[in-house]
Design a protein around this motif. Structure first.
Motif, PDB file in Angstrom:
ATOM      1  N   SER A  30       0.820  -1.225   0.000  1.00  0.00           N
ATOM      2  CA  SER A  30       0.000   0.000   0.000  1.00  0.00           C
ATOM      3  C   SER A  30       0.845   1.263   0.000  1.00  0.00           C
ATOM      4  O   SER A  30       0.547   2.240   0.695  1.00  0.00           O
ATOM      5  N   LYS A  31       1.891   1.264  -0.776  1.00  0.00           N
ATOM      6  CA  LYS A  31       2.752   2.440  -0.881  1.00  0.00           C
ATOM      7  C   LYS A  31       2.535   3.122  -2.236  1.00  0.00           C
ATOM      8  O   LYS A  31       2.255   2.465  -3.238  1.00  0.00           O
ATOM      9  N   VAL A  32       2.710   4.458  -2.227  1.00  0.00           N
ATOM     10  CA  VAL A  32       2.613   5.250  -3.454  1.00  0.00           C
ATOM     11  C   VAL A  32       3.775   6.232  -3.485  1.00  0.00           C
ATOM     12  O   VAL A  32       4.360   6.570  -2.444  1.00  0.00           O
ATOM     13  N   LEU A  33       4.103   6.689  -4.688  1.00  0.00           N
ATOM     14  CA  LEU A  33       5.140   7.704  -4.870  1.00  0.00           C
ATOM     15  C   LEU A  33       4.451   9.018  -5.193  1.00  0.00           C
ATOM     16  O   LEU A  33       3.717   9.121  -6.175  1.00  0.00           O
ATOM     17  N   VAL A  34       4.712  10.023  -4.344  1.00  0.00           N
ATOM     18  CA  VAL A  34       4.047  11.316  -4.447  1.00  0.00           C
ATOM     19  C   VAL A  34       5.074  12.380  -4.816  1.00  0.00           C
ATOM     20  O   VAL A  34       6.231  12.333  -4.375  1.00  0.00           O
ATOM     21  N   LEU A  35       4.680  13.369  -5.623  1.00  0.00           N
ATOM     22  CA  LEU A  35       5.547  14.491  -5.972  1.00  0.00           C
ATOM     23  C   LEU A  35       5.311  15.642  -5.008  1.00  0.00           C
ATOM     24  O   LEU A  35       4.148  16.026  -4.765  1.00  0.00           O
ATOM     25  N   ASP A  36       6.423  16.225  -4.458  1.00  0.00           N
ATOM     26  CA  ASP A  36       6.270  17.419  -3.638  1.00  0.00           C
ATOM     27  C   ASP A  36       6.237  18.649  -4.543  1.00  0.00           C
ATOM     28  O   ASP A  36       6.210  18.536  -5.779  1.00  0.00           O
ATOM     29  N   GLN A  37       6.235  19.828  -3.938  1.00  0.00           N
ATOM     30  CA  GLN A  37       6.118  21.057  -4.723  1.00  0.00           C
ATOM     31  C   GLN A  37       7.325  21.322  -5.606  1.00  0.00           C
ATOM     32  O   GLN A  37       7.285  22.161  -6.510  1.00  0.00           O
ATOM     33  N   HIS A  38       8.433  20.626  -5.354  1.00  0.00           N
ATOM     34  CA  HIS A  38       9.650  20.780  -6.174  1.00  0.00           C
ATOM     35  C   HIS A  38       9.823  19.599  -7.134  1.00  0.00           C
ATOM     36  O   HIS A  38      10.927  19.397  -7.648  1.00  0.00           O
ATOM     37  N   ASP A  39       8.795  18.834  -7.353  1.00  0.00           N
ATOM     38  CA  ASP A  39       8.816  17.648  -8.226  1.00  0.00           C
ATOM     39  C   ASP A  39       9.797  16.592  -7.741  1.00  0.00           C
ATOM     40  O   ASP A  39      10.367  15.838  -8.533  1.00  0.00           O
TER      41      ASP A  39
END
Length: 384
Positions: free
Chosen positions: A324-333
Motif C-alpha cells: 500500500s505504498k505510493v510515490l508522491v511528488l512534492d512542490q519541487h517535483d
C-alpha cells in the motif's frame, strides 16, 4: 599591498574554476526522468465482479418447433428472417384425409341434431297425449289401460329424446377429435418473433424428434423483443452477487458501447467444466429497453456492481505499489514515498481513506529503474 593583490588573484581564479565546474556539470548533467502522474481527485469508486469466460446474449423466449406428427410439407409460408405474429401459420402438412374426417364429423353432428329435434318433438307430443288420456280416464270415457299405454309411450319418447341428445354430444366430441388431429398437422407461432431457422422444403417429409434422439427443429422461433445475458462467474465471487444488483454489459460486436443491466437470476448450483474452473451462471437483463439491434448469440461480458462510494478521494489503481505504498511528488517535483489506507477498489480506481490529499500528484509509471524516493522528476499528466 602585494599580498592583497595575490589573494585577489587567487580568489578570482577560484571563482573562475567554480564557474567552469558548474558549467561543466550543468551542460553534462542527466535531464530529469519523465514520469506519468495522476492528480488525486474526488469521484466514484465501485467494487465489481466480472465473468470468468465470455457470456452469451439470449432471448427470453425461444422455441424450436416441430409438428406433433410426421407428414409431407404442403405449405411453408415463412422464410428465415421473417417476422411473425402470435397464431400465424408457420408450416402445414398434408391432411386431406383428416379434413374429410372432420367434414364427415360435422355432417354427422348436423344429422344427430336433426334427429334430436325430431325425437324431442315426438316426446313432447306423447307427454301431452298422456295428460289428455289421464283426464279422459278420470271422466270415465276410456279405460285405465289406455292411460297406462299412453304414459309408457310418453316415457319411451322422452328416453329417445335424451338418447338423441347424447348422440349430439358424441358427434360434437368427434368434431373436436378430428379438429385436434388437424391441428397436429399445422404449426402455429406460439408468440410473436423472428424466424431464426427453417429446416425442410415444400414436398419434403418431416417428423417430430423421437425420445432421446435429437433432430433439427422444423422452425426455430426467437422472441427478440426481450433479451438477456448469461455469464459464468467465479464461485468465489458468486456469494457477493444478489438479485436486482446493477450491472454493466459490453459486447465484442459493439466496442465502446456499454449497456445498463440488472441481475435477474443466479444459478442454484456450481458448474464444473474443468476441475480448476468452477463457475456459477448469472443472468442479467438489459434495462435500457430493446431499441438497439442485438443478435441472439452475441458474446458479452458482464460487470456486476457490488458496492459504490460517491465523491470520495481516489487514485488510479495502477499507482499503488506493494504494501500500500505510493510515490508522491512534492512542490519541487521530488519523489516522496508514502503509505496509504485504501477502501473500495477495482481495476481502474481505488478509494483513499488516508495518506493523500486532494490535488496531490502520484506516479503511475515505475518502469524506469532511476525512479526512487528523493529523485527529482519531470511530471507528465496521465490522460487516461
Amino acid at each position: 599591498m602585494h599580498k592583497t593583490k595575490i589573494l585577489s588573484r587567487w580568489l578570482i581564479l577560484l571563482i573562475i574554476a567554480a564557474l567552469l565546474s558548474y558549467a561543466g556539470w550543468y551542460f553534462t548533467r542527466k535531464p530529469p526522468v519523465e514520469v506519468e502522474v495522476a492528480t488525486i481527485t474526488r469521484g466514484t469508486v465501485e467494487a465489481t465482479v466480472v465473468n470468468t469466460r465470455a457470456g452469451t446474449v439470449k432471448a427470453c423466449r425461444r422455441a424450436k418447433l416441430a409438428p406433433a406428427v410426421g407428414g409431407q410439407i404442403i405449405k411453408l409460408p415463412v422464410d428465415e428472417g421473417d417476422r411473425v405474429k402470435q397464431g400465424d401459420i408457420l408450416l402445414k402438412l398434408w391432411n386431406a384425409d383428416l379434413v374429410a374426417q372432420h367434414e364427415l364429423a360435422k355432417q354427422q353432428w348436423v344429422t344427430a341434431k336433426s334427429r334430436q329435434r325430431e325425437a324431442c318433438i315426438m316426446a313432447d307430443n306423447a307427454k301431452r297425449e298422456s295428460i289428455r288420456t289421464q283426464q279422459l280416464v278420470a271422466q270415465g270415457f276410456i279405460s285405465s289401460q289406455r292411460a297406462e299405454e299412453a304414459d309408457a309411450n310418453a316415457q319411451a319418447r322422452q328416453a329417445n329424446c335424451a338418447a338423441s341428445a347424447a348422440d349430439v354430444k358424441r358427434s360434437q366430441a368427434q368434431i373436436e377429435v378430428t379438429q385436434a388431429n388437424l391441428d397436429r398437422t399445422i404449426l402455429y407461432a406460439p408468440f410473436a418473433g423472428i424466424i431464426a431457422q427453417v429446416t425442410g422444403e415444400l414436398g419434403e417429409y418431416t417428423m417430430p424428434s423421437p425420445p432421446g434422439i435429437p433432430t433439427p427443429p422444423a422452425i426455430d422461433l426467437i422472441d427478440d423483443s426481450c433479451l438477456y445475458v448469461t455469464a459464468p462467474m467465479d464461485e468465489i465471487d458468486a456469494p457477493k452477487i444478489k438479485i436486482r444488483q446493477e450491472a454493466r454489459i459490453t459486447l465484442d460486436a459493439l466496442p465502446g458501447q456499454t449497456f445498463a443491466g440488472a441481475v435477474r437470476r443466479i444459478a442454484p448450483y456450481v458448474t464444473e467444466i474443468e476441475k480448476q474452473a468452477r463457475t456459477v451462471d448469472v443472468e442479467v437483463n438489459f434495462t435500457e429497453g430493446s431499441n438497439y439491434a442485438l443478435l441472439v448469440g452475441y458474446s458479452a461480458d458482464v460487470e456486476v456492481i457490488i458496492d459504490r462510494h460517491e465523491q470520495v478521494l481516489r487514485i488510479p489503481t495502477q499507482a499503488i505499489r506493494q504494501q500500500s505504498k505510493v510515490l508522491v511528488l512534492d512542490q519541487h517535483d521530488r519523489i516522496e514515498e508514502r503509505t496509504i489506507e485504501t477502501g473500495l477498489a477495482n481495476w481502474a480506481f481505488t478509494e483513499i481513506i488516508s495518506g493523500l490529499k486532494e490535488g496531490e500528484q502520484v506516479l503511475t509509471s515505475f518502469d524506469n529503474e532511476d525512479i526512487a524516493a528523493g529523485v527529482i522528476v519531470k511530471p507528465r499528466t496521465n490522460q487516461s
